[in-house]
Design a protein around this motif. Structure first.
Motif, PDB file in Angstrom:
ATOM      1  N   GLU A 184      74.829 -71.980 -46.586  1.00 46.96           N
ATOM      2  CA  GLU A 184      73.414 -71.868 -46.257  1.00 46.96           C
ATOM      3  C   GLU A 184      72.894 -70.544 -46.801  1.00 46.96           C
ATOM      4  N   LEU A 185      71.830 -70.643 -47.603  1.00 47.05           N
ATOM      5  CA  LEU A 185      71.160 -69.483 -48.183  1.00 47.05           C
ATOM      6  C   LEU A 185      69.685 -69.563 -47.834  1.00 47.05           C
ATOM      7  N   ASN A 186      68.976 -68.471 -47.961  1.00 43.86           N
ATOM      8  CA  ASN A 186      67.533 -68.514 -47.764  1.00 43.86           C
ATOM      9  C   ASN A 186      66.912 -69.528 -48.722  1.00 43.86           C
ATOM     10  N   ALA A 187      65.904 -70.255 -48.234  1.00 44.14           N
ATOM     11  CA  ALA A 187      65.198 -71.224 -49.075  1.00 44.14           C
ATOM     12  C   ALA A 187      64.684 -70.538 -50.338  1.00 44.14           C
TER      13      ALA A 187
ATOM     14  N   ASN B 111      66.709 -75.590 -33.816  1.00 43.21           N
ATOM     15  CA  ASN B 111      66.886 -74.198 -33.377  1.00 43.21           C
ATOM     16  C   ASN B 111      67.163 -73.222 -34.522  1.00 43.21           C
ATOM     17  N   THR B 112      66.890 -73.629 -35.742  1.00 47.91           N
ATOM     18  CA  THR B 112      67.014 -72.748 -36.903  1.00 47.91           C
ATOM     19  C   THR B 112      65.598 -72.396 -37.342  1.00 47.91           C
ATOM     20  N   TYR B 113      65.277 -71.110 -37.307  1.00 51.85           N
ATOM     21  CA  TYR B 113      63.896 -70.650 -37.482  1.00 51.85           C
ATOM     22  C   TYR B 113      63.533 -70.302 -38.920  1.00 51.85           C
ATOM     23  N   ILE B 114      64.526 -70.240 -39.804  1.00 52.25           N
ATOM     24  CA  ILE B 114      64.244 -69.892 -41.199  1.00 52.25           C
ATOM     25  C   ILE B 114      64.573 -71.090 -42.094  1.00 52.25           C
ATOM     26  N   SER B 115      63.776 -71.301 -43.118  1.00 49.52           N
ATOM     27  CA  SER B 115      64.036 -72.364 -44.073  1.00 49.52           C
ATOM     28  C   SER B 115      65.251 -71.984 -44.923  1.00 49.52           C
ATOM     29  N   LEU B 116      66.073 -72.970 -45.229  1.00 50.78           N
ATOM     30  CA  LEU B 116      67.328 -72.721 -45.942  1.00 50.78           C
ATOM     31  C   LEU B 116      67.474 -73.653 -47.141  1.00 50.78           C
ATOM     32  N   ASP B 117      68.321 -73.238 -48.071  1.00 57.63           N
ATOM     33  CA  ASP B 117      68.895 -74.122 -49.079  1.00 57.63           C
ATOM     34  C   ASP B 117      70.323 -74.388 -48.620  1.00 57.63           C
TER      35      ASP B 117
ATOM     36  N   LYS C  84      67.241 -78.430 -50.817  1.00 57.98           N
ATOM     37  CA  LYS C  84      66.396 -77.238 -50.943  1.00 57.98           C
ATOM     38  C   LYS C  84      65.297 -77.217 -49.878  1.00 57.98           C
ATOM     39  N   ASN C  85      64.943 -75.996 -49.492  1.00 57.77           N
ATOM     40  CA  ASN C  85      63.752 -75.750 -48.667  1.00 57.77           C
ATOM     41  C   ASN C  85      63.692 -76.619 -47.411  1.00 57.77           C
ATOM     42  N   THR C  86      64.724 -76.529 -46.584  1.00 61.00           N
ATOM     43  CA  THR C  86      64.746 -77.306 -45.352  1.00 61.00           C
ATOM     44  C   THR C  86      63.598 -76.893 -44.430  1.00 61.00           C
ATOM     45  N   THR C  87      63.255 -77.783 -43.534  1.00 60.07           N
ATOM     46  CA  THR C  87      62.164 -77.538 -42.591  1.00 60.07           C
ATOM     47  C   THR C  87      62.716 -76.928 -41.307  1.00 60.07           C
ATOM     48  N   PRO C  88      62.293 -75.696 -40.972  1.00 63.43           N
ATOM     49  CA  PRO C  88      62.781 -75.066 -39.740  1.00 63.43           C
ATOM     50  C   PRO C  88      62.557 -75.959 -38.517  1.00 63.43           C
ATOM     51  N   GLU C  89      63.534 -75.966 -37.641  1.00 59.77           N
ATOM     52  CA  GLU C  89      63.543 -76.662 -36.352  1.00 59.77           C
ATOM     53  C   GLU C  89      63.468 -78.190 -36.463  1.00 59.77           C
ATOM     54  N   SER C  90      63.655 -78.730 -37.655  1.00 61.33           N
ATOM     55  CA  SER C  90      63.631 -80.183 -37.840  1.00 61.33           C
ATOM     56  C   SER C  90      64.924 -80.799 -37.291  1.00 61.33           C
TER      57      SER C  90
END
Length: 149
Positions: free
Chosen positions: A123-126, A81-87, A102-108
């Motif tokens: 959590e920061l933007n990817a 349920n997380t729609y933006i990729s994060l670090d 780094k660069n997590t996969t949204p909704e994984s």
């Protein structure tokens, strides 16, 4: 009447602005390349810790969220349920970064994290970790870590 409506609007706008500003605090990451500052929301309650950045469609580049993990313990996260990729940056009790994902996969639903005690997770933007050279061993400064100067 027009002046009263204008005054009410100014009060409303000011109130919203102050409330919005109050939910953010400064977080500094000291890297080998220099320091970078973010505006972060703090997740502290069980509900905030569970929800995190779920359901958000965007986040300003210099913003993020810090999860207040107290007492420190091993933390695992996922992107459901997380729609933006994060670090994701895991921080030990002394403020030292002990893991960067780094660069997590949204909704994984993949479980992320290690069996290492953390005092906080950021959590920061990817792409922020690469952009600012954020690595294991760098220092995080924030009010929940009691090391902000």
């Amino acid at each position: 009447m027009k002046k009263l409506i204008s005054f009410a609007f100014i009060l409303f706008a000011f109130g919203c602005s102050s409330e919005n500003d109050a939910k953010y605090s400064d977080l500094i990451i000291e890297t080998h390349s220099g320091s970078v500052t973010y505006k972060v929301e703090t997740a502290t309650t069980p509900e905030e810790l569970q929800k995190g950045l779920m359901y958000r469609k965007s986040m300003p580049e210099n913003h993020g969220m810090i999860f207040n993990v107290n007492p420190p313990r091993p933390i695992v996260m996922w992107m459901k349920n997380t729609y933006i990729s994060l670090d994701m940056i895991f921080v030990g009790t002394d403020g030292t970064i002990n893991q960067v994902i780094k660069n997590t996969t949204p909704e994984s639903e993949q479980i992320l994290g290690e069996d290492v005690k953390s005092r906080a997770v950021i959590e920061l933007n990817a792409g922020q970790a690469d952009k600012h050279n954020i690595h294991v061993g760098d220092i995080v400064r924030h009010q929940i870590l009691d090391n902000i100067q």
